[in-house]
Scaffold this active site. Structure first.
Site, PDB file in Angstrom:
ATOM      1  N   THR A 111      31.068  44.578  42.018  1.00  0.00           N
ATOM      2  CA  THR A 111      30.243  45.417  42.881  1.00  0.00           C
ATOM      3  C   THR A 111      30.469  46.869  42.514  1.00  0.00           C
ATOM      4  OG1 THR A 111      29.708  46.002  45.184  1.00  0.00           O
ATOM      5  CG2 THR A 111      31.999  45.471  44.709  1.00  0.00           C
ATOM      6  N   HIS A 113      45.603  36.255  47.955  1.00  0.00           N
ATOM      7  CA  HIS A 113      47.019  36.156  47.591  1.00  0.00           C
ATOM      8  C   HIS A 113      47.524  34.711  47.664  1.00  0.00           C
ATOM      9  CE1 HIS A 113      50.736  37.709  46.403  1.00  0.00           C
ATOM     10  NE2 HIS A 113      51.137  38.358  47.486  1.00  0.00           N
TER      11      HIS A 113
END
Length: 408
Positions: free
Chosen positions: A327, A379
């Site tokens: 993006t 994560h």
């Protein structure tokens, strides 16, 4: 009588919203002619009538949420006698990705003079309202008589209509002149829901780095004219970043993955989503098999996807199955941000505006064009070592663009 039934739309889509009825009760419809437009989370679909006849009844109003398999209209003969047995779900003509009509507090003259019965796309109706144009006065190019955005634009601007006393269902509601309340479009609701789900269901972290754009800007400046002459497409920065991302994904495969229950799915393909802003919200079509495309093919694909987004012609296939997303908030002037991951993906790269800043080059300070980049990642799948390594590799490849050219 023949039933108009909401058909199977896509594997992940079970409902939609009636965007507009293209045929009203009492109007005739031909077999295979569009009768209703549905808005889904991703694209709009137009449903055809399987039988010729007269629209007897709408069983759902514009704005209503309808489910796959639900009967939403009845088509019969003009006299009301049985015309045909209930049909199977009507085929879908996959059409425009909706840039939703932004609710407004006034009603254009179309509702006062009957042009609400004019067949027009939602985007065309929105533009007509904004310009104060009577849709009935617009001459469509479509042989079926449907008014599109380009028809409204070609018609020109007409005087604005006076506000009506009561706003229509799709319009904003003005309360005491102090606030304007508007219903979120289906796409905006979907964006909000999915972004919240990503934030709540992932262990999202963001790591940052900065890229010296000197070399890639110099290379682009030297090659852009020759590139355009040979490929009929302009050389932008997105092809460099797409190539760098693909190379980094190959070295750090867990960034190109997703979680399915207690399993990690490592993707051996590189369909890179490119975030594109539209009036109706952000859309993320994919550059499919980006690893197999050269710079010109990547740039050409991005141009094509952006045009389809502007023209409301993106399909479900364009926006499903991506493995990683890029993006570019820099086009709006963003200096730094923390992008949110797209769907089930575990990583997204955020590009930002290029800004000249003083940087240390050896023992000297020089003014260089710098760009902050951000990698948001899950994560649960990606450790800090891989996330930092991934972003560092993207940085190094962009700062040494010849390596990208040799590698492609």
């Amino acid at each position: 009588m023949a039933e108009i039934i909401v058909p199977e739309l896509a594997e992940s889509i079970t409902e939609g919203t009636v965007a507009q009825w293209l045929k009203q009760p009492g109007e005739s419809v031909e077999k295979g002619e569009f009768i209703v437009e549905l808005e889904t989370d991703k694209v709009n679909v137009e449903i055809i009538s399987e039988e010729a006849g007269i629209v007897q009844e709408h069983l759902a109003a514009e704005g209503d949420t309808v489910q796959v398999g639900q009967v939403i209209a009845i088509v019969g003969s003009g006299s009301g006698a049985p015309a045909a047995a209930p049909s199977a779900p009507a085929p879908v003509a996959e059409t425009v990705q909706k840039v939703e009509a932004a609710p407004v507090a006034t009603v254009a003259t179309e509702e006062a003079n009957g042009s609400d019965r004019t067949i027009a796309s939602p985007a065309a109706r929105k533009l007509a309202r904004e310009k104060g144009i009577d849709l009935a006065a617009v001459s469509p190019v479509d042989p079926m008589g449907r008014v599109r955005v380009q028809d409204v634009e070609a018609h020109g601007t007409a005087p604005k209509a006076q506000p009506a006393a009561t706003a229509p269902k799709a319009a904003a509601v003005v309360e005491d002149g102090r606030v304007t309340r508007e219903k979120m479009t289906r796409r905006r609701q979907t964006i909000a829901k999915r972004l919240l789900e990503v934030k709540q269901s992932t262990a999202m972290l963001t790591t940052f780095n900065e890229i010296d754009m000197t070399n890639v800007m110099a290379l682009r400046s030297r090659k852009k004219d020759q590139f355009f002459e040979q490929n009929d497409v302009r050389l932008g920065f997105m092809s460099f970043f797409t190539k760098a991302v693909v190379a980094a994904l190959k070295k750090y495969p867990y960034v190109n993955a997703e979680i399915d229950g207690d399993e990690i799915i490592l993707k051996n393909f590189y369909d890179i989503g490119v975030a594109i802003s539209t009036d109706g919200g952000l859309v993320v079509p994919n550059v499919v098999d980006a690893d197999r495309k050269n710079f010109a093919e990547i740039e050409g694909t991005i141009v094509e996807l952006a045009k389809k987004a502007r023209d409301n012609k993106l399909t479900i296939a364009d926006m499903t199955g991506g493995s990683f997303t890029i993006t570019n908030g820099g086009v709006f002037g963003s200096l730094m941000s923390t992008p949110i991951m797209n769907g089930t993906q575990v990583g997204i790269l955020g590009m930002h505006t290029i800004q000249k800043r003083p940087v240390a080059i050896g023992n000297n300070v020089e003014i260089r064009p710098m760009m902050y980049v951000a990698l948001s990642y899950d994560h649960r799948v990606i450790d800090g070592k891989d996330s930092v390594g991934f972003l560092k590799m993207v940085k190094e490849l962009i700062e040494n663009p010849e390596d990208l050219l040799l590698g492609s």
